[in-house]
Design a protein around this motif. Structure first.
Motif, short mmCIF file in Angstrom:
data_model
loop_
_atom_site.label_atom_id
_atom_site.label_comp_id
_atom_site.label_asym_id
_atom_site.label_seq_id
_atom_site.Cartn_x
_atom_site.Cartn_y
_atom_site.Cartn_z
N LEU A 221 -0.19 -20.81 11.60
CA LEU A 221 0.91 -21.88 11.38
C LEU A 221 1.12 -21.97 10.01
CD1 LEU A 221 -0.12 -24.56 13.94
CD2 LEU A 221 2.14 -23.48 13.82
N ALA A 222 0.25 -22.24 8.98
CA ALA A 222 0.40 -22.45 7.57
C ALA A 222 1.15 -21.56 7.01
CB ALA A 222 -0.95 -22.76 6.89
N ASN A 223 0.86 -20.20 7.42
CA ASN A 223 1.61 -18.88 6.66
C ASN A 223 2.96 -18.61 7.32
OD1 ASN A 223 1.74 -16.71 4.97
ND2 ASN A 223 0.87 -15.40 6.62
N GLY A 224 3.44 -19.66 7.98
CA GLY A 224 4.58 -19.18 8.83
C GLY A 224 5.93 -19.90 8.35
N GLY A 225 6.02 -20.29 7.19
CA GLY A 225 7.02 -20.87 6.52
C GLY A 225 8.35 -19.87 6.56
#
Length: 203
Positions: free
Chosen positions: A114-118
């Motif tokens: 999620l955090a790397n999903g920008g």
């Protein structure tokens, strides 16, 4: 038939271009004895599913929550990366069986995804907004298949008879820095760092 082939190509390109870095993160997780394969699989599918749902609601979300606050999710991979750096120095792997049995490992994998999903959100949202129902279902199905392919490829590389030993060594050392780098990138690209710098200067 041509339209279907085009849509398939678009879906595959969308996933591959936004999840290439996830492949290296998965290699790191599979190299870590504290994570069982089923936890990694569950976490990755959960993370990608959450990104797809967030993309569908992306326009509404952007109106409610400022991007700078969403960028705080970058602290998750930074924290995990720092913990792994400490583990390289200590004996944290002694309690690997106990940790491997926790639900937290699957959630950790999902959180990193999620955090790397920008970039996923930024690209998926406008594509989903203009897609018809059948085309949207096709995208979701292709994404699910690509997640399985990514997991299978990462697992195969980590357990390859020739490649496994160096990949495990490199993955164990490199993964903390990859996670920290991802977290910093999320904080910077979301404008979190600049926003809080301006806030601190005014305060």
């Amino acid at each position: 038939m041509i339209a279907l082939a085009t849509d398939l190509g678009v879906a595959i390109t969308l996933f591959a271009s936004t999840n290439l870095d996830d492949l290296f993160v998965l290699i790191g997780f599979f190299s870590d004895p504290r994570y069982r394969p089923r936890q990694i699989v569950a976490g990755q599918f959960l993370g990608i599913a959450a990104l797809v749902l967030a993309s569908l609601a992306g326009a509404l979300l952007s109106l409610v929550v400022p991007p700078a606050w969403l960028g705080l999710m970058g602290l998750v991979p930074i924290t995990l990366g720092l913990r792994r750096l400490l583990a390289l120095r200590g004996d944290e792997e002694d309690d690997a069986p106990a940790r491997a049995a926790t639900l937290g490992n699957a959630l950790a994998v999902a959180s990193v995804t999620l955090a790397n999903g920008g970039d996923n959100l930024g690209i998926y949202t406008p594509v989903f907004a203009t897609a018809s129902g059948p085309r949207l279902l096709l995208f979701v199905a292709v994404f699910a298949a690509m997640v399985a392919l990514w997991l299978g490829l990462a697992h195969w590389l980590v357990h390859h008879p020739v490649l496994s030993a160096p990949i495990r060594r490199i993955g164990r050392v490199a993964t903390p820095f990859v996670l920290i780098g991802i977290g910093v990138m999320v904080l910077v690209e979301a404008g979190t760092v600049s926003s809080f710098t301006r806030w601190a200067a005014r305060g």
